[in-house]
Design an enzyme around this catalytic site. Structure first.
Site, PDB file in Angstrom:
ATOM      1  CG  HIS A  55      -1.988  -1.094   1.359  1.00 43.23           C
ATOM      2  ND1 HIS A  55      -3.314  -0.742   0.819  1.00 43.23           N
ATOM      3  CD2 HIS A  55      -1.760  -2.489   1.609  1.00 43.23           C
ATOM      4  CE1 HIS A  55      -3.865  -2.039   0.966  1.00 43.23           C
ATOM      5  NE2 HIS A  55      -3.311  -2.956   1.421  1.00 43.23           N
ATOM      6  CG  ASN A 127      -8.037  -4.111   1.346  1.00 45.32           C
ATOM      7  OD1 ASN A 127      -7.115  -3.151   1.316  1.00 45.32           O
ATOM      8  ND2 ASN A 127      -7.437  -5.416   1.221  1.00 45.32           N
ATOM      9  CE1 TYR A 341      -1.751  -4.601   9.258  1.00 45.20           C
ATOM     10  CE2 TYR A 341      -1.990  -2.303   8.284  1.00 45.20           C
ATOM     11  CZ  TYR A 341      -2.202  -3.846   8.079  1.00 45.20           C
ATOM     12  OH  TYR A 341      -2.894  -4.388   6.881  1.00 45.20           O
TER      13      TYR A 341
HETATM   14  C1  HEM Z   1      -0.800  -1.707   4.935  1.00 44.12           C
HETATM   15  C2  HEM Z   1       0.622  -5.820   6.845  1.00 44.12           C
HETATM   16  C3  HEM Z   1      -3.640  -7.660   5.748  1.00 44.12           C
HETATM   17  C4  HEM Z   1      -5.183  -3.478   4.362  1.00 44.12           C
HETATM   18  C5  HEM Z   1      -0.044  -2.818   5.661  1.00 44.12           C
HETATM   19  C6  HEM Z   1       1.313  -2.481   6.009  1.00 44.12           C
HETATM   20  C7  HEM Z   1       1.628  -3.638   6.507  1.00 44.12           C
HETATM   21  C8  HEM Z   1       0.745  -4.683   6.658  1.00 44.12           C
HETATM   22  C9  HEM Z   1       3.128  -4.167   7.320  1.00 44.12           C
HETATM   23  C10 HEM Z   1       2.403  -1.257   5.857  1.00 44.12           C
HETATM   24  C11 HEM Z   1       2.137  -0.358   7.203  1.00 44.12           C
HETATM   25  C12 HEM Z   1       2.602   0.972   7.213  1.00 44.12           C
HETATM   26  O1  HEM Z   1       3.889   0.732   6.692  1.00 44.12           O
HETATM   27  O2  HEM Z   1       2.130   1.948   7.476  1.00 44.12           O
HETATM   28  C13 HEM Z   1      -0.394  -6.866   6.820  1.00 44.12           C
HETATM   29  C14 HEM Z   1      -0.520  -8.083   7.453  1.00 44.12           C
HETATM   30  C15 HEM Z   1      -1.656  -8.692   6.997  1.00 44.12           C
HETATM   31  C16 HEM Z   1      -2.504  -7.710   6.188  1.00 44.12           C
HETATM   32  C17 HEM Z   1       0.801  -8.932   8.007  1.00 44.12           C
HETATM   33  C18 HEM Z   1      -2.300 -10.150   7.134  1.00 44.12           C
HETATM   34  C19 HEM Z   1      -1.829 -10.870   7.939  1.00 44.12           C
HETATM   35  C20 HEM Z   1      -4.469  -6.712   5.476  1.00 44.12           C
HETATM   36  C21 HEM Z   1      -5.978  -6.824   5.079  1.00 44.12           C
HETATM   37  C22 HEM Z   1      -6.415  -5.653   4.620  1.00 44.12           C
HETATM   38  C23 HEM Z   1      -4.986  -4.781   4.710  1.00 44.12           C
HETATM   39  C24 HEM Z   1      -6.640  -8.021   5.213  1.00 44.12           C
HETATM   40  C25 HEM Z   1      -7.400  -5.212   4.602  1.00 44.12           C
HETATM   41  C26 HEM Z   1      -8.835  -5.807   4.891  1.00 44.12           C
HETATM   42  C27 HEM Z   1      -4.107  -2.720   4.568  1.00 44.12           C
HETATM   43  C28 HEM Z   1      -4.068  -1.180   4.371  1.00 44.12           C
HETATM   44  C29 HEM Z   1      -2.723  -0.859   4.276  1.00 44.12           C
HETATM   45  C30 HEM Z   1      -2.023  -1.748   4.705  1.00 44.12           C
HETATM   46  C31 HEM Z   1      -5.365  -0.225   3.708  1.00 44.12           C
HETATM   47  C32 HEM Z   1      -2.531   0.893   3.975  1.00 44.12           C
HETATM   48  C33 HEM Z   1      -2.521   1.551   5.344  1.00 44.12           C
HETATM   49  C34 HEM Z   1      -2.610   3.071   5.027  1.00 44.12           C
HETATM   50  O3  HEM Z   1      -3.260   3.586   4.387  1.00 44.12           O
HETATM   51  O4  HEM Z   1      -1.372   3.550   5.804  1.00 44.12           O
HETATM   52  N1  HEM Z   1      -0.417  -3.990   5.917  1.00 44.12           N
HETATM   53  N2  HEM Z   1      -1.660  -6.634   6.167  1.00 44.12           N
HETATM   54  N3  HEM Z   1      -3.969  -5.440   4.962  1.00 44.12           N
HETATM   55  N4  HEM Z   1      -2.785  -2.962   4.776  1.00 44.12           N
HETATM   56 FE1  HEM Z   1      -2.147  -4.606   5.642  1.00 44.12          FE
END
Ligand code: HEM
Ligand code: NDP
Length: 500
Positions: A55, A127, A341
């Site tokens: 993202h 999402n 996160y």
């Molecule tokens: C961003 C991990 C599943 C939605 C991220 C980031 C990580 C991460 C490390 C970057 C955060 C940052 O640097 O600020 C994971 C892991 C998951 C997972 C380990 C599953 C075990 C999901 C799921 C969704 C999701 C299921 C949605 C239903 C997002 C979104 C962002 C993001 C929207 C961007 C946040 C922002 O706008 O700053 N994720 N994620 N992720 N993830 Fe996940």
């Protein structure tokens, strides 16, 4: 000059020149003592923080959540009480592309919401899809590897994507959404948002309800087909930034209706028995027929950030940011995210990321964490720096303890995916599509499978067949049309080359 502020170093000393380096003679070398130049170059080297590991490309705006309905029987959360208006910040994103990626690419969109409630920040990091590709946190890093660049070619790999998806049948539901029309919304205002996971709500009587969050666009869905998206990208890689920023500057504030689906706590087992789906499986929805949408209120985005880096890049969303009245569920993907996160934020932005303006709660913050990089400001009560203390430091409040979860069982590594029904929900979605949508789905998949080894294509086709015979047949047909067109195109290219 008189009415403009004086340029200074970061230590506040006035700067005499911001144009010419200090040299020995007119064309001589630069002196190390030109500390202003050194400060300027050193700061430039530190202008970036690491981009988000997923993202990375995003677009943000502030707004308001207005609760118009009464859902207080489910939750004591102040943010969800009738009549409550709460300031918020939203960040939308693509998943796979880097910061320089084009906005109008086929991908899932992030839908992150931070509500600055009077009892701390509540973040819903969802999402634009109600489900996800995988159901166990062990699978997330592998899945993301397939979406990012191949280590040797440094190119994205269709083979890796379809290899992984075809080996993980639980991904079929999300793959179908991704490859459908909804895979390329025209801009962030024209898509729904979903909390996706099952969360929980709890009320003052100590009752817990499982809950899903939905945000439905009031602008109506609008999507690009591949050919339209290619034209948009050829003209601008920033089409989402332009659209979102532009509509808010023009006063055309985008809105979403907020809904919840609610399942009483003790119904989860019966749901699984009846349907074959766990209520906590992120690759499945709760059918509306069983759990209808309940209106909560509306969300409007109405203010652009002043500085992209300060507010959008430094925004840090965290699924573990919940407030009293809202809690988690045993969804193992959600449990994995609760760790991931804040760990990412401490690495990407720094220890005290929550003290930055966009992340800072609008309610009082009082804790005993001390020191570390980016410690901002002085303690208001310097003698109360440990707990318990006799000097008026903050104390816990047992009244916000959530009701106990009723978990029991043998500790083991259970494979609940192995026996689950991964085909009925993609089938239900497929049956919602009209003929045009189905044909575009087939074509999108055929296009995305180009160059993938036949044994992987065959494995994936078997999943489409299981979801619906027309699904598999349609994709097969689209692949053969595409193969024929490619062969004709290469023939006509070689003919014209021979004629030259
Ligand atoms: C961003 C991990 C599943 C939605 C991220 C980031 C990580 C991460 C490390 C970057 C955060 C940052 O640097 O600020 C994971 C892991 C998951 C997972 C380990 C599953 C075990 C999901 C799921 C969704 C999701 C299921 C949605 C239903 C997002 C979104 C962002 C993001 C929207 C961007 C946040 C922002 O706008 O700053 N994720 N994620 N992720 N993830 Fe996940
Ligand atoms: P319903 O007919 O009650 O709901 C269908 C849902 O599908 C609506 O929420 C609609 O959202 C959404 N939808 C319509 N067209 C598309 C599309 N082209 N791509 C993605 N979503 C679309 O049926 P069920 O609740 O029984 O669900 C049937 C299937 O619908 C599910 O298997 C799932 O794939 C999909 N779905 C279900 C959701 C749920 O929470 N139950 C949520 C979203 C999708 P909209 O109002 O925005 O058009």
């Amino acid at each position: 000059m008189a009415d403009r502020p004086r340029l200074t170093t970061t230590a506040g000393a006035p700067v005499s020149s911001n144009q010419n380096a200090k040299t020995v003679g007119r064309h001589g070398p630069v002196l190390l003592e030109d500390f202003q130049l050194i400060e300027k170059l050193a700061h430039q080297n530190r202008e970036r923080v690491p981009e988000r590991v997923v993202h990375a490309k995003g677009w943000g705006a502030y707004g308001t959540l207005n609760v118009t309905e009464d859902v207080s029987r489910y939750t004591r959360a102040k943010v969800l009480q009738p009549g409550t208006k709460t300031e918020m910040f939203a960040r939308f994103s693509t998943v796979a592309g880097e910061q320089g990626a084009a906005d109008a690419e086929r991908d899932v969109r992030g839908f992150s919401l931070k509500f600055y409630t009077e009892e701390g920040n509540w973040d819903l990091v969802g999402n634009n899809t109600p489900v996800f590709f995988v159901a166990d946190p062990y699978k997330f890093p592998d899945f993301i590897h397939t979406q990012k660049r191949h280590p040797r070619t440094n190119l994205r790999s269709a083979t890796a994507m379809w290899d992984f998806w075809s080996l993980c049948p639980e991904s079929l539901h999300q793959v179908t959404i991704l490859m459908s029309d909804r895979g390329i919304p025209t801009d962030p205002s024209r898509m729904n948002g979903y909390g996706s996971h099952t969360f929980s709500l709890w009320n003052d009587q100590g009752e817990r309800f499982w809950v899903k969050f939905h945000f439905k666009t009031r602008q109506g869905h609008a999507h690009f087909v591949n050919e339209e998206a290619e034209k948009v990208i050829a003209k601008s890689r920033e089409s989402y930034q332009e659209a979102l920023y532009g509509m808010i500057e023009d006063g055309r504030f985008p809105k979403w209706d907020m809904f919840i689906q609610v399942m009483p706590e003790d119904e989860a087992a019966a749901f699984e028995e009846k349907t074959g789906w766990s209520a906590f499986d992120l690759t499945k929805v709760w059918p509306h027929g069983m759990y209808p949408l309940i209106k909560v209120g509306e969300m409007e985005l109405n203010r652009n950030p002043e500085n992209y880096f300060v507010e959008v890049e430094q925004s840090a969303f965290n699924p573990s940011n919940v407030v009293p009245g809202i809690g988690f569920s045993p969804d193992r993907m959600l449990q994995g995210r609760l760790f991931s996160y804040p760990d990412a934020h401490r690495y990407r932005i720094g220890t005290h990321y929550d003290a930055l303006a966009v992340n800072k709660p609008r309610s009082p913050v009082a804790h005993y964490h001390m020191g570390g990089e980016m410690t901002l400001g002085l303690a208001t009560n310097p003698d109360a720096y440990y707990e318990p203390n006799s000097f008026g430091g903050p104390v816990e409040d047992p009244s916000v303890e959530e009701p106990p979860h009723r978990y029991a069982g043998d500790v083991a590594r259970y494979d609940f995916r192995g026996t689950a029904d991964h085909y009925s929900q993609p089938r239900a979605l497929f049956e919602l599509f009209d003929d045009g949508e189905k044909q575009r789905l087939f074509n999108n998949i055929a296009g995305a499978m180009q160059g993938v080894p036949q044994f992987i294509v065959d494995r994936q086709l078997a999943h489409f067949d299981k979801a619906h015979p027309d699904y598999g047949a349609g994709v097969r047909q689209a692949i053969s049309v595409q193969t024929r067109d490619d062969a004709e195109a290469s023939l006509s290219t070689s003919h014209s080359a021979a004629a030259e």
